[in-house]
Design an enzyme around this catalytic site. Sequence first.
Site, mmCIF file in Angstrom:
data_model
loop_
_atom_site.group_PDB
_atom_site.id
_atom_site.type_symbol
_atom_site.label_atom_id
_atom_site.label_comp_id
_atom_site.label_asym_id
_atom_site.label_seq_id
_atom_site.Cartn_x
_atom_site.Cartn_y
_atom_site.Cartn_z
ATOM 1 N N ASN A 123 0.797 -1.231 0.000
ATOM 2 C CA ASN A 123 0.000 0.000 0.000
ATOM 3 C C ASN A 123 0.824 1.273 0.000
ATOM 4 O OD1 ASN A 123 -2.394 -1.353 -0.057
ATOM 5 N ND2 ASN A 123 -2.783 -1.208 2.143
ATOM 6 N N LYS A 175 7.405 -18.934 -33.928
ATOM 7 C CA LYS A 175 6.543 -17.881 -34.456
ATOM 8 C C LYS A 175 5.727 -18.428 -35.629
ATOM 9 C CE LYS A 175 8.594 -14.757 -31.798
ATOM 10 N NZ LYS A 175 7.938 -14.015 -30.718
ATOM 11 N N LYS A 177 3.482 -16.475 -32.882
ATOM 12 C CA LYS A 177 3.281 -16.882 -31.493
ATOM 13 C C LYS A 177 1.910 -17.492 -31.261
ATOM 14 C CE LYS A 177 4.101 -12.775 -29.800
ATOM 15 N NZ LYS A 177 4.234 -11.710 -28.761
ATOM 16 N N HIS A 294 9.577 -16.757 -18.059
ATOM 17 C CA HIS A 294 9.364 -15.561 -18.873
ATOM 18 C C HIS A 294 8.859 -14.447 -17.971
ATOM 19 C CE1 HIS A 294 7.984 -12.802 -21.982
ATOM 20 N NE2 HIS A 294 8.757 -13.479 -22.813
#
EC number: 4.1.1.39
Length: 475
Positions: A123, A175, A177, A294
């Site tokens: 916070n 790719k 992706k 990742h």
Amino acid sequence: MSPRPEIKAGVGFKAGVKDYRLTYYTPDYQTKDTDILAAFRMTPQPGVPAEECGAAVAAESSTGTWTTVWTDGLTSLDRYKGRCYAIEPVAGEENQYIAYVAYPLDLFEEGSVTNLFTSIVGNVFGFKALRALRLEDLRIPPAYSKTFQGPPHGIQVERDKLNKYGRPLLGCTIKPKLGLSAKNYGRAVYECLRGGLDFTKDDENVNSQPFMRWRDRFLFCAEAIYKSQGETGEIKGHYLNATAGTCEEMIKRAQFARELGMPIVMHDYLTGGFTANTSLAHYCRDNGLLLHIHRAMHAVLDRQKNHGMHFRVLAKALRLSGGDHIHSGTVVGKLEGERQVTLGFVDLLRDDYIEKDRSRGIYFTQDWVSLPGVLPVASGGIHVWHMPALTEIFGDDSVLQFGGGTLGHPWGNAPGAVANRVALEACVQARNEGRDLAREGNEIIREAAKWSPELAAACEVWKEIKFEFDTVDTL
């Protein structure tokens, strides 16, 4: 009716609001070896003293609240409170300060990055007295780091599992992706691994979508790995993304990868969360799986220079939570990363002991003791012309990951992999012969291209490709 008894306040309690700095700003404090230390970049609101802001950060991230409360007297605040023990202005910045805060170890649950972050970056980041707040660095004492398992295996164990030494590892993100069928996806994996890469990778977006369910992907990737291993005689792997909507589903996917005999799985540790990541890291150690991490979502937290947290903090948190690889930027590619800053947190990932070095953004000396290291992964907009610089910058203990730089080869996926492997082997050989990769890099690549038509074609395609933007993440 009997008279109402008079209620007197206790001797030690005085209701009201008092300045944080009266309790939490302690410039004479001598830090302890067991303290967790934090360096915050503060931008106070106009008219708010830096000492009050630093004390507020220490208070609101430990035992303090906005007013004095009765129950303060039921514990020892002096034992448990955070302390702002030093404040220094940021050179070249107006109204910015580095506040150093020490936290006693007892404030944090053992082995829980979740609890650590809930306090230190909780916070307090919405506190009104601050225009902005950024956590630049943390010092994790050995007394706390020893409560964590850390990476499932670490750098040396991974090399032993793969039987690969003396060079960076090579990878490729498949790719496009999103959108491939599982069979076509597995075909691309096979072609890249057959061509000479060590790993291929699920993109972080790939989980279990309608066009390719996770179980189908795992099966076709396993077929590709076994076939390429048989043809090349090398151990291969594919980062099978186990990230899922629940921890139970995530572990189920990791179990299936283990049953298939796969060497490595993957997790998106920020979107998945630290509790899930630590659970997966424990499973991976118990079951012999490597864990690739990742960092999707990191730039939401670390890209702004004056608010959020620096990636070096997220990197340290990952080493505690557990992961054998993590994406770390490239310095030379399309994604953010200034050289000295990047090398600073790369060392924090790999090394056992890292000295304080403000020129690389390292605010505290960090002693990891025996916690295993993490391989940095360079990925994003890199190609064969970058190979000398990447080899020189990251050294052997790294993963160099070429997605478009493999699959974009004009002759196909396998020739793209061949080009990258030839370029890497040429750079490693040149370095071992004492040549200067930074100065002679282009010449080394041209020499290798003379006997590798695949590399020559790659050099021609990407000879003009550069990503020349100023980095945001500067000291």
